[in-house]
Design an enzyme around this catalytic site. Structure first.
Site, PDB file in Angstrom:
ATOM      1  N   ASP B 242       0.842  -1.197   0.000  1.00  0.00           N
ATOM      2  CA  ASP B 242       0.000   0.000   0.000  1.00  0.00           C
ATOM      3  C   ASP B 242       0.876   1.245   0.000  1.00  0.00           C
ATOM      4  O   ASP B 242       0.551   2.260   0.600  1.00  0.00           O
ATOM      5  CB  ASP B 242      -0.935  -0.008   1.213  1.00  0.00           C
ATOM      6  CG  ASP B 242      -0.188  -0.164   2.525  1.00  0.00           C
ATOM      7  OD1 ASP B 242       1.034  -0.455   2.492  1.00  0.00           O
ATOM      8  OD2 ASP B 242      -0.800   0.017   3.586  1.00  0.00           O
ATOM      9  N   GLU B 243       2.034   1.154  -0.661  1.00  0.00           N
ATOM     10  CA  GLU B 243       2.965   2.286  -0.729  1.00  0.00           C
ATOM     11  C   GLU B 243       3.015   2.843  -2.145  1.00  0.00           C
ATOM     12  O   GLU B 243       3.097   2.086  -3.116  1.00  0.00           O
ATOM     13  CB  GLU B 243       4.378   1.815  -0.370  1.00  0.00           C
ATOM     14  CG  GLU B 243       4.667   1.781   1.110  1.00  0.00           C
ATOM     15  CD  GLU B 243       6.119   1.374   1.319  1.00  0.00           C
ATOM     16  OE1 GLU B 243       7.015   2.176   0.978  1.00  0.00           O
ATOM     17  OE2 GLU B 243       6.340   0.244   1.776  1.00  0.00           O
TER      18      GLU B 243
END
Lengths: 195, 335
Positions: B242-243
């Site tokens: 989720d970066e």
């Protein structure tokens, strides 16, 4: 044309005339860098282009090239599998010759989309035969002549072979069996080797 | 009606190379050429059949007397001596106290038997399909081998294609590999750019509560928002999980970068519905700009943006931090 046949042509050209010739032929005919995949199907036109390019480079006729390829298919150690499958046809050359009637069916049993020449053996006398080859693609008579010559050596038989001009799409090979036990031939162990 | 068929033992041997003829007291009287190969160096003639074979079924045929009475019965048997080959057979009695005739076959054990006993094409009856079976076994093995090779090559090609791909397949954003190209280009051209590191907040909770399908959906919606909030020339990259990394090219100042970051957070905080569930996430962001550096190098900028991102996380998430630069210009910025 089935990939197995195209791949055979590729191996024949690579092994007999070296990788550089194959690269030129592949480039000219538009075959990809990795060559043919044995288990895929290709347009007949591509096979024609490959053979045409090879004939030009080698200054050989298509007939002569196909005959050499027929011999290669039986006699090259890399294709021992194929020689073995052919030897399942019989324990001597005569039996093998008669088994050619079933060659197409046998091939289909193993690879159902493999379309080999439709062959019919006609006995004119106990030592004289005609092999009639019907195929969607010209050249099966010469291919079979090369293959028969190598198989005769394999069985140790002495034969005379001659291809007649194609008539009504049938290519005929005249086979004269001079001596079925002329030499010892090569051994055939029914049991597959381990590995 | 006369239906006795006169047939010589020679003819039987022609028809059935695997037959064995037993005397009325159960001894081997004669046998076919293939049968004789079962006992490579010994002479089977005169031996009790039950000394050579273990008759497994039917049990009633295990004794000589039982065997002699087993008219038309199917047998399952195996060689007592190694390699203990299994066979099947049929027994028929012969007339005038002639004993019994048993015809045997290897069944599926034939592939091993051919090797064990050195059998040849001529050992099988012309009508026997064993040779065709052996042919098929080899032909299939060769075909399988080709298919295996093809699969290996295709697998290799797939891996190579994936490695060369610049797209993150889940979100359609650029991937880490694409980012390397972008940064290389920016560094070569020496133009100004803004850099933003973004890490989703509370994303793990979405995954844990609603499952990975919900998580994937959220990532896709996030990607959509990020693309909408950036310009065509900007690059949005999912660098993993989720970066995300956003690169803003062209003229950009601190204020604009900050405004974009806040707007992204604001939009991300609107619940995302998935299959009836409302998934809530937010984002922590760290930003920096090439103009902060005398000679901006990518690695330093990434590290600074990353540190700013973690400052946002530590400060309670859902916020934007501008990198604090110990810059040679003596400029210290923080947000």
């Amino acid at each position: 044309m089935h990939g197995l046949i195209n791949r055979s042509i590729q191996c024949f050209l690579q092994d007999t005339y070296g990788p550089p010739l194959w690269r030129s032929v592949a480039e000219e005919s538009g075959v990809g860098g990795d060559g043919f995949e044995a288990m895929l199907n290709y347009e007949d036109r591509l096979t024609d282009d490959v053979l045409g390019a090879a004939c030009r480079h080698l200054d050989k006729s298509r007939e002569a090239l196909l005959e050499d390829m027929g011999t290669y298919l039986v006699s090259n150690p890399r294709l021992e599998n194929l020689r073995r499958l052919l030897r399942f046809g019989g324990s001597n050359f005569l039996q093998f010759l008669h088994s050619l009637d079933d060659l197409r069916g046998r091939a289909k049993l193993a690879v159902d989309d493999l379309d080999l020449p439709d062959l019919e053996v006609i006995d004119d006398s106990p030592v004289a035969f005609r092999l009639e080859c019907r195929w969607h693609w010209p050249g099966s008579g010469h291919l079979m002549t090369g293959l028969l010559r190598a198989m005769a050596d394999d069985y140790g038989a002495l034969v005379l072979l001659e291809v007649q001009d194609a008539r009504n799409g049938v290519e005929t090979v005249v086979v004269e069996l001079l001596d079925s036990a002329f030499s010892e031939g090569r051994s055939f162990d029914l049991a597959a080797r381990a590995g | 009606m006369h239906n006795n068929m006169p047939i010589s033992h020679r003819a039987i041997a022609q028809l059935m190379p695997m037959h064995v003829w037993l005397t009325p007291d159960g001894r081997i009287r004669a046998a076919g050429r293939c049968f004789q190969k079962l006992c490579r160096d010994c002479d089977l003639e005169g031996r009790l059949f039950t000394e050579v074979f273990d008759i497994r079924r039917p049990r009633s045929a295990r004794s000589i007397n039982g065997l002699l009475k087993a008219d038309g019965v199917q047998l399952q048997l195996s060689l007592i001596a190694p390699p203990h080959t299994t066979l099947k057979g049929v027994v028929v009695p012969l007339e005038k106290d002639g004993g019994v005739l048993i015809n045997l076959s290897f069944g599926i054990a034939v592939v091993d038997a051919v090797a064990d006993f050195g059998l040849t094409l001529d050992d099988f009856a012309a009508t026997d399909l064993t040779v065709e079976l052996l042919y098929l076994v080899e032909a299939k093995a060769a075909v399988m081998d080709e298919l295996r090779k093809l699969n290996t090559r295709l697998q290799g090609a797939r891996i190579a294609a994936e490695e060369q791909a610049f797209t993150d397949t889940l979100t359609g954003l650029k991937n880490r590999r694409a980012l390397e190209h972008v940064t290389a280009r920016l560094q070569d051209h020496g133009q100004d750019f803004g850099l933003m590191h973004l890490d989703l907040d509370y994303f793990k909770a979405v995954n844990d509560t609603y499952g990975h399908a919900a998580g994937d959906h959220v990532l896709q919606q996030v990607a959509k928002i990020l693309v909408e909030e950036t310009r065509v020339n900007d690059t949005v990259v999912r660098i993993g999980g989720d970066e995300f990394v956003l690169v803003f090219e062209g003229p950009i100042d601190m204020k604009r970068l900050d405004r974009v970051a806040h707007r992204i957070i604001e939009r991300l905080e609107a619940p995302i519905s998935y299959d009836g569930a409302q998934c809530s996430v937010s984002a922590s962001i760290g930003t920096t700009m090439s103009s902060f550096y005398q000679s901006p190098d990518w690695e330093t900028m990434q590290r600074d943006a990353d540190m700013a991102l973690y400052a946002s996380k530590r400060a309670g998430r859902s916020r934007v931090t501008l990198a604090a630069i110990q810059d040679r210009r003596g400029q210290v910025a923080s947000g």
